[in-house]
Scaffold this active site. Structure first.
Site, PDB file in Angstrom:
ATOM      1  N   TRP A   1      47.355 107.962  21.745  1.00 50.44           N
ATOM      2  CA  TRP A   1      47.456 108.097  20.284  1.00 50.44           C
ATOM      3  C   TRP A   1      48.260 109.338  19.908  1.00 50.44           C
ATOM      4  O   TRP A   1      47.876 110.086  19.026  1.00 50.44           O
ATOM      5  CB  TRP A   1      46.066 108.147  19.632  1.00 50.44           C
ATOM      6  CG  TRP A   1      45.180 107.014  20.040  1.00 50.44           C
ATOM      7  CD1 TRP A   1      44.049 107.096  20.793  1.00 50.44           C
ATOM      8  CD2 TRP A   1      45.372 105.637  19.728  1.00 50.44           C
ATOM      9  NE1 TRP A   1      43.516 105.847  20.985  1.00 50.44           N
ATOM     10  CE2 TRP A   1      44.307 104.932  20.332  1.00 50.44           C
ATOM     11  CE3 TRP A   1      46.329 104.919  19.006  1.00 50.44           C
ATOM     12  CZ2 TRP A   1      44.183 103.549  20.240  1.00 50.44           C
ATOM     13  CZ3 TRP A   1      46.203 103.544  18.913  1.00 50.44           C
ATOM     14  CH2 TRP A   1      45.129 102.877  19.530  1.00 50.44           C
TER      15      TRP A   1
ATOM     16  N   GLU B   1      42.315 112.911  13.633  1.00 52.71           N
ATOM     17  CA  GLU B   1      42.049 114.320  13.308  1.00 52.71           C
ATOM     18  C   GLU B   1      40.587 114.533  12.939  1.00 52.71           C
ATOM     19  O   GLU B   1      40.267 115.206  11.972  1.00 52.71           O
ATOM     20  CB  GLU B   1      42.932 114.759  12.133  1.00 52.71           C
ATOM     21  CG  GLU B   1      44.390 114.626  12.425  1.00 52.71           C
ATOM     22  CD  GLU B   1      44.973 115.865  13.051  1.00 52.71           C
ATOM     23  OE1 GLU B   1      44.252 116.867  13.180  1.00 52.71           O
ATOM     24  OE2 GLU B   1      46.151 115.814  13.426  1.00 52.71           O
ATOM     25  N   GLY B   2      39.708 113.955  13.733  1.00 47.90           N
ATOM     26  CA  GLY B   2      38.290 113.992  13.408  1.00 47.90           C
ATOM     27  C   GLY B   2      38.011 112.806  12.515  1.00 47.90           C
ATOM     28  O   GLY B   2      38.482 112.756  11.380  1.00 47.90           O
TER      29      GLY B   2
ATOM     30  N   SER C   1      36.662 111.362  20.045  1.00 50.98           N
ATOM     31  CA  SER C   1      35.820 112.282  19.275  1.00 50.98           C
ATOM     32  C   SER C   1      35.225 113.386  20.150  1.00 50.98           C
ATOM     33  O   SER C   1      34.735 114.389  19.644  1.00 50.98           O
ATOM     34  CB  SER C   1      34.696 111.509  18.584  1.00 50.98           C
ATOM     35  OG  SER C   1      35.235 110.691  17.574  1.00 50.98           O
TER      36      SER C   1
ATOM     37  N   HIS D   1      36.055 110.230  10.026  1.00 53.28           N
ATOM     38  CA  HIS D   1      35.187 110.477   8.869  1.00 53.28           C
ATOM     39  C   HIS D   1      33.765 110.809   9.351  1.00 53.28           C
ATOM     40  O   HIS D   1      33.128 111.745   8.864  1.00 53.28           O
ATOM     41  CB  HIS D   1      35.178 109.207   8.009  1.00 53.28           C
ATOM     42  CG  HIS D   1      34.430 109.340   6.724  1.00 53.28           C
ATOM     43  ND1 HIS D   1      34.980 109.936   5.609  1.00 53.28           N
ATOM     44  CD2 HIS D   1      33.181 108.957   6.373  1.00 53.28           C
ATOM     45  CE1 HIS D   1      34.090 109.908   4.620  1.00 53.28           C
ATOM     46  NE2 HIS D   1      32.991 109.318   5.054  1.00 53.28           N
TER      47      HIS D   1
ATOM     48  N   LEU E   1      43.722 121.706  15.068  1.00 55.24           N
ATOM     49  CA  LEU E   1      43.279 120.568  14.267  1.00 55.24           C
ATOM     50  C   LEU E   1      42.852 121.014  12.872  1.00 55.24           C
ATOM     51  O   LEU E   1      43.071 120.303  11.891  1.00 55.24           O
ATOM     52  CB  LEU E   1      42.124 119.831  14.960  1.00 55.24           C
ATOM     53  CG  LEU E   1      42.498 119.131  16.271  1.00 55.24           C
ATOM     54  CD1 LEU E   1      41.284 118.411  16.841  1.00 55.24           C
ATOM     55  CD2 LEU E   1      43.636 118.135  16.070  1.00 55.24           C
TER      56      LEU E   1
ATOM     57  N   GLY F   1      46.593  92.113  -7.513  1.00 54.33           N
ATOM     58  CA  GLY F   1      46.477  90.696  -7.201  1.00 54.33           C
ATOM     59  C   GLY F   1      47.315  90.331  -5.990  1.00 54.33           C
ATOM     60  O   GLY F   1      47.449  91.121  -5.053  1.00 54.33           O
TER      61      GLY F   1
ATOM     62  N   PHE G   1      25.759 116.506  18.005  1.00 60.96           N
ATOM     63  CA  PHE G   1      26.655 116.146  19.118  1.00 60.96           C
ATOM     64  C   PHE G   1      25.969 116.274  20.480  1.00 60.96           C
ATOM     65  O   PHE G   1      26.225 115.510  21.383  1.00 60.96           O
ATOM     66  CB  PHE G   1      27.906 117.033  19.125  1.00 60.96           C
ATOM     67  CG  PHE G   1      28.740 116.900  17.891  1.00 60.96           C
ATOM     68  CD1 PHE G   1      29.524 115.770  17.690  1.00 60.96           C
ATOM     69  CD2 PHE G   1      28.751 117.889  16.926  1.00 60.96           C
ATOM     70  CE1 PHE G   1      30.309 115.635  16.554  1.00 60.96           C
ATOM     71  CE2 PHE G   1      29.526 117.766  15.792  1.00 60.96           C
ATOM     72  CZ  PHE G   1      30.301 116.640  15.598  1.00 60.96           C
TER      73      PHE G   1
ATOM     74  N   GLN H   1      38.234  95.303 -19.230  1.00 57.59           N
ATOM     75  CA  GLN H   1      37.304  96.370 -18.859  1.00 57.59           C
ATOM     76  C   GLN H   1      37.229  96.581 -17.343  1.00 57.59           C
ATOM     77  O   GLN H   1      37.108  97.716 -16.872  1.00 57.59           O
ATOM     78  CB  GLN H   1      35.912  96.075 -19.407  1.00 57.59           C
ATOM     79  CG  GLN H   1      35.867  96.175 -20.926  1.00 57.59           C
ATOM     80  CD  GLN H   1      34.476  95.941 -21.480  1.00 57.59           C
ATOM     81  OE1 GLN H   1      33.501  95.906 -20.741  1.00 57.59           O
ATOM     82  NE2 GLN H   1      34.384  95.787 -22.783  1.00 57.59           N
TER      83      GLN H   1
END
Lengths: 250, 395
Positions: free
Chosen positions: B168, B374-375, B144, B377, B250, B350, B394, B290
């Protein structure tokens, strides 16, 4: 090699069709329309013949509403050179009227080959290709599954019951194409962009009423859900009982 | 004939697309139905990227499709590009990732920061799939916080010498060329970050696949090691300058991800609806209960919102008005809701939902990566927080 491909805009076979309130046409709202799949084989074959010859022109011709321009552009995106839309208010139910409109456009235009899909997946008529051949007084080979063209003559293979029929014919000729003839290419993204710039001529046309009238259109009856009677050999006895007593086929 | 995906379109979003945009979407959709769907489950289980599809993807023009035609690209607008990403990820996030990396993270930086000579040399070969690329920014200890990177490039008489490690990296072991980001000055100087085009057959360059992934299994993820890799002067992307250059890449990729996530969500929703209508329990379809209806209603609502978000973002991008923060909002929201849709579909199915024969769990596992890459969440949350308050969390 100058090749015409006659194409039709049809509802996607995966679309759930609704009958319009008049009870004799389909409700087009929300229906996705596509290039008739059998016509895709015809477009692909025309492109391959032109590519093999290294020269020539592939012209797509459609008779139909203004919306058929999009269908023509699909064929242009695949690689056809130009399109002609014979624009009419809808399609006449009588295939002969469509054939007359197309034949008038194709007559004396110098095509070596005129290709059609063997049928349209919406009306299943199989009519227009052979009718155009007759109106233009050209030889006609239907349901072509393999094609060779050389020296002004063609050889076509047709899959018939239990075998293959090989037919030879002189050019110009009218052919209708079957599944298995080739594997149609996807319209590549560059082709889609290029299609916008290719010529698409629109000619207004008014087909005659023809001899036929559609008086009713109904959906097939809803299919009943199937039944799984069990798995493996244990299910055989019950299956046989049901086939005998319920389905009464044994 | 393979089953045809019909899409999900509750608000007639199709009516907001141009004929070309729909044609592009339909071409990619049919290709995914016919060529990807029949093989993706098996490749996922075996942990293999379906490499054999690369030439077909290139022939369709899927790589760098929103870059200009003069380099052989399709020259599409950003909405059409987004629709490609949507359809690819409807198939699998790994395949979409492959195209995202090639287009947004490799071809885009060459286009944006490269010299004319570099563009002419590399872009046409990347459009045709002859050269596959990867993007080396993230490091083992700097995810990050990419500005903290410790990969360095030292200028010599003949060029540059690169040292460091990247982690990565999608397509890392497949790639013939890597875009490597490195500091050319002191380690605390983020402004000295520059981009380099590094052919992967250079001495000192090695790529090793990361094993044991439970997500994005149909995608190659690798670690890159650069040990005294000597590249010529023209390996430098001359117009790259500081951390903002890789961040611009990015933003391009995140834009595609926002669309891609909608595709994954649509695939799951489609599967959920069909299962709910057909699966009988207590003598009737489970779709009549429902609890399942609530699940489906939530899914459709979130997918519809996400579709409209993407479309407006794309229109803004085409007008040159989209901001990185707007892209963050879309990436953050859409990947999050797609993960929820995949999870709820998995549950609605299920026990069947855990099988590779169905799509939901594959998408769910994939989306956990997409949520993180990519950043993350959380990082996008902080980008939005800074945009709202003017205060950076930051530093």
């Amino acid at each position: 090699m100058k090749i015409a491909v006659c194409i039709k805009r049809v509802p996607d076979s995966e679309t759930r069709v609704k009958i319009a309130s008049d009870g004799k046409s389909i409700d087009e709202a929300g229906v996705k329309f596509i290039l008739n799949p059998y016509d895709e084989f015809a477009v692909e074959e025309a492109l391959r013949l032109k590519e093999k010859a290294g020269t020539g022109e592939v012209v797509v011709v459609a008779l139909g509403s203004v919306a058929a321009q999009e269908t023509i552009r699909t064929a242009l995106a695949m690689g056809a050179d130009r399109g002609v839309l014979l624009q009419s208010q809808g399609l006449p139910p009588d295939g002969l009227e469509t054939a007359k409109g197309l034949a008038a456009e194709l007559k004396d235009a110098g095509f070596d080959l005129i290709l059609f899909g063997k049928m349209a997946i919406d009306d299943y008529n199989h009519q227009v290709g052979p009718m155009v051949a007759e109106l233009l007084d050209l030889p006609c080979v239907t349901t072509v599954a393999h094609l060779e063209i050389a020296g002004g003559r063609g050889t076509a293979e047709r899959e018939i019951e239990g075998g293959v029929e090989v037919v030879e014919f002189p050019l110009p000729a009218v052919l209708t194409t079957d599944k298995g003839l080739n594997e149609p290419r996807y319209p590549a993204l560059k082709g889609i962009m290029a299609a916008k710039k290719k010529p698409l001529e629109v000619k207004l046309t008014a087909p005659g009423p023809g001899a036929l009238e559609i008086i009713a259109l109904t959906l097939p009856p809803e299919r009943q859900a199937g039944k799984i009677v069990g798995e493996g050999s244990a299910a055989v006895a019950e299956l046989v009982r049901l086939l005998r007593e319920e389905a009464k086929v044994l | 004939m393979a089953a045809k995906f019909q899409g999900v379109d509750f608000y007639d979003v199709d009516g907001l697309l141009s004929e070309e945009e729909r044609a592009v979407r339909d071409t990619v959709r049919s290709w995914v139905d016919e060529r990807l769907m029949p093989i993706i489950g098996e490749h996922y289980v075996e942990g293999r990227f379906p490499k054999q599809l690369i030439p077909q993807m290139a022939e369709l023009g899927l790589f760098g499709a929103n870059l200009p035609e003069e380099y052989g690209c399709a020259g599409l607008n950003n909405v059409a590009y987004g629709l490609i990403m949507q359809e690819l990820e409807r198939g699998d996030s790994g395949v979409r990732s492959f195209a995202s990396v090639q287009g947004a993270l490799v071809m885009y930086p060459i286009y944006a920061f490269g010299s004319d000579e570099q563009k002419r040399r590399w872009l046409p070969k990347m459009v045709s799939g002859e050269v596959i690329g990867c993007f080396g920014l993230t490091e083992p200890d700097y995810g990050s916080n990419p500005g903290g990177m410790i990969t360095v490039a030292k200028e010599t008489k003949d060029g540059w010498v690169l040292n460091g490690a990247k982690m990565w990296i999608t397509n890392g072991s497949t790639a013939q060329a890597a875009i490597v980001w490195a500091k050319t000055g002191k380690l605390d100087d983020v402004n000295s970050i520059r981009g380099f085009i590094v052919p992967t057959d250079m001495k000192g360059f090695s790529a090793k696949d990361q094993k044991g992934k439970l997500s994005l299994r149909a995608s190659d993820t690798s670690e890159l090691v650069l040990e005294d890799v000597c590249v010529p002067k023209d390996a430098l992307l001359p117009k790259s300058s500081g951390l903002k250059s890789p961040l611009m890449c990015l933003t391009q990729a995140r834009y595609g991800i926002a669309w891609g996530a909608v595709g994954a969500a649509m695939a799951c929703y489609d599967e959920a609806v069909s299962y709910a209508k057909n699966r009988l329990m207590f003598g009737r379809p489970i779709g009549g209960f429902q609890l399942q209806q609530a699940r489906l209603a939530e899914m459709l609502t979130e997918i519809t919102k996400a579709q409209l978000l993407c479309l407006q973002l794309g229109r803004l991008k085409d007008q040159g008005k989209a901001t990185p923060q707007q892209v963050s909002l879309a990436k953050r929201n859409n990947v999050n809701i797609a993960t929820d849709v995949a999870r709820e579909t998995r549950r609605l199915l299920g026990a069947n939902g855990i099988l590779a024969e169905y799509q939901a769990m594959r998408h769910l596992a994939n989306l956990e990566s997409v949520y993180t890459y990519e950043g993350t969440h959380d990082v996008h949350t902080l980008i939005l927080g800074q945009e709202i308050t003017g205060l950076s969390a930051f530093n």
